[in-house]
Design an enzyme around this catalytic site. Structure first.
Site, PDB file in Angstrom:
ATOM      1  N   ASP A  66     -22.255  36.995   4.241  1.00  5.34           N
ATOM      2  CA  ASP A  66     -21.668  37.366   2.866  1.00  5.34           C
ATOM      3  C   ASP A  66     -20.221  37.126   3.311  1.00  5.34           C
ATOM      4  OD1 ASP A  66     -21.794  37.670   0.048  1.00  5.34           O
ATOM      5  OD2 ASP A  66     -21.114  39.795   0.578  1.00  5.34           O
ATOM      6  N   GLU A  91     -16.201  38.213   1.517  1.00  2.00           N
ATOM      7  CA  GLU A  91     -15.319  38.817   0.313  1.00  2.00           C
ATOM      8  C   GLU A  91     -14.039  38.066   0.109  1.00  2.00           C
ATOM      9  OE1 GLU A  91     -16.840  40.796  -1.624  1.00  2.00           O
ATOM     10  OE2 GLU A  91     -18.224  41.502   0.007  1.00  2.00           O
ATOM     11  N   ASP A 151     -19.954  31.085  -0.836  1.00  2.00           N
ATOM     12  CA  ASP A 151     -19.753  31.412   0.456  1.00  2.00           C
ATOM     13  C   ASP A 151     -19.703  30.157   1.375  1.00  2.00           C
ATOM     14  OD1 ASP A 151     -20.105  34.306   0.132  1.00  2.00           O
ATOM     15  OD2 ASP A 151     -21.896  34.073  -0.360  1.00  2.00           O
ATOM     16  N   TYR A 158     -19.588  49.289   1.676  1.00  2.00           N
ATOM     17  CA  TYR A 158     -19.836  48.479   0.626  1.00  2.00           C
ATOM     18  C   TYR A 158     -20.231  47.048   0.928  1.00  2.00           C
ATOM     19  CZ  TYR A 158     -19.971  45.471  -3.511  1.00  2.00           C
ATOM     20  OH  TYR A 158     -20.198  44.646  -4.378  1.00  2.00           O
ATOM     21  N   ASP A 197     -24.154  44.307   2.016  1.00  5.98           N
ATOM     22  CA  ASP A 197     -24.455  43.006   1.442  1.00  5.98           C
ATOM     23  C   ASP A 197     -25.484  42.221   2.618  1.00  5.98           C
ATOM     24  OD1 ASP A 197     -23.194  43.466  -0.975  1.00  5.98           O
ATOM     25  OD2 ASP A 197     -21.644  42.463  -0.563  1.00  5.98           O
TER      26      ASP A 197
END
Length: 400
Positions: free
Chosen positions: A29, A31, A88, A154, A158
């Site tokens: 994943d 960000e 992604d 957090y 994921d």
């Protein structure tokens, strides 16, 4: 599962990737921030398997992400698992010019084993693991440093949750025998063509204002120009000009720069600023779109009319019934425009090919051609063949 400290140096990243390269799969994943830029800014990468996971800081000074990109794009033995991974994959492509291979998307997979159209990650975790994700860090500014422990926790979740969920989804896919249904969808997700920033093809993403070669030629030239402007300034293309405005100018080109003030969506500044001058030069040089670049005509049968529209509605009802019966997302089977085309007489459709024909297209065709009918049995709406209904009526009459 071991959770590593935030990786900010090349050596621990290389060591992690070397271990992960021996896995059957890794969950990935990212960000990123892209609200104010043309190119998405990669701020964090999370990766892990069933044994370990880590977050990688691509903004750390001196870090070399080569080991990560090698694992993602050049190791065909490790399956890369994402959830709703389109953006992604785009980021990986922007860095490497390649896409992760092989690839698996759990959001797409859920369409084949449930009626979930586009299940979000939080709902996926809740449905498979019974856990509620803290969404407090969801809209954080990932580019700010230092990252807090809460942000990292957090983000890591994921991939740690996905590492538990993926094997279960895979097991169910194997049990239902529907893995092959997803081949085309996964290939589409991994196709580099979907992520290439080809300015010459940018116009194809804009709703075409008809099929006039001159208009489309201007649209192509304007769209390529907008991409160049946005890339140069590294701002979203919509900040230069919205799609609707671009299409409007292509359809009704101003003759003078001063007339740009009359175009909806443009400010008065365009009448004498430099970007307005550049736009006018693009319009002056635009050539009609060549025949070999003209978009395909939409597949059309006879006009639907009122009766055809009713047939299309029946097909949509059949789709709901079939999706419920086999527990699959209706969107994976077909879409509304394809059913309308089928009702209008078009037969060159994906719905009439391969597994889609077997599980839905065959019945849809028989309904359109009058060989299938709706029936209610024990309060449940079902499909039945017309000849079976007729045979049942004959038997009933004979019994009397």
């Amino acid at each position: 599962m071991k959770i590593h400290d935030l990786i900010t140096e090349t050596e621990p990243l290389a060591e992690l990737c070397e271990r992960l390269a021996k896995s059957d799969f890794v969950c990935v994943d990212t960000e990123f921030m892209r609200e104010n830029t043309y190119w998405p800014e990669l701020c964090l990468v999370q990766i892990g398997n069933e044994e370990e996971a880590a977050a990688i800081d691509p903004l750390a000074e001196g870090i070399d992400l080569t080991p990560l990109w090698d694992l993602m794009c050049d190791n065909d033995d490790v399956l890369k698992v994402f959830h709703a991974g389109g953006q992604d994959v785009e980021i990986v492509y922007n860095f490497t010019g390649k896409t992760p291979q092989p690839i698996f998307d759990t959001q797409i997979a859920m369409m084949a084993i449930s009626q979930s159209e586009q299940i979000g990650y939080a709902n996926l975790v809740e449905s498979w693991l019974g856990l509620t994700i803290d969404k407090g860090a969801r809209f954080t500014d990932w580019s700010r440093r230092p990252l807090t422990d809460r942000q990292i926790e957090y983000a890591i979740g994921d991939v740690t949750h996905l590492a538990q969920i993926f094997p279960r989804i895979l097991k169910k896919l194997i049990k239902t025998g529907r893995g092959a249904w997803l081949d085309a969808e996964m290939e589409k997700l991994a196709d580099p063509e979907n992520y290439a920033n080809d300015a010459g093809k940018a116009w194809q993403r804009i709703r075409s204002p008809g099929r006039n070669p001159a208009v489309l030629g201007r649209l192509k030239a304007l769209a390529a120009w907008r991409e160049s402007e946005a890339q140069h300034k590294n701002i979203p293309r919509g900040r230069i000009m919205r799609d609707e405005t671009l299409a409007d100018i292509a359809s009704h080109p101003p003759k003078k720069q001063a007339e740009l003030t009359k175009v909806r969506g443009l400010s008065n500044a365009w009448k004498d600023n430099d970007i307005g001058k550049r736009l006018m030069k693009v319009l002056e040089k635009a050539e009609p779109l060549p025949k070999d670049e003209m978009p395909d005509k939409p597949k059309r049968g006879a006009p639907l009319g009122k009766e055809g529209a009713l047939v299309a509605d029946l097909l949509k009802l059949l789709l709901k019934i079939r999706a419920r019966e086999i527990d699959v997302a209706a969107r994976l089977l077909t879409k509304a425009d394809e059913m309308e085309a089928l009702a209008a007489g078009v037969r060159d459709l994906k719905i009439l090919e391969g597994w889609r024909y077997d599980v839905f297209g065959k019945d849809a065709l028989e309904l359109v051609e009058g060989r299938l009918a709706f029936a209610v049995k024990d309060g449940r709406l079902l499909m039945t063949h017309v000849d079976e209904v007729h045979a049942g009526m004959v038997e009933a009459q004979a019994a009397e």
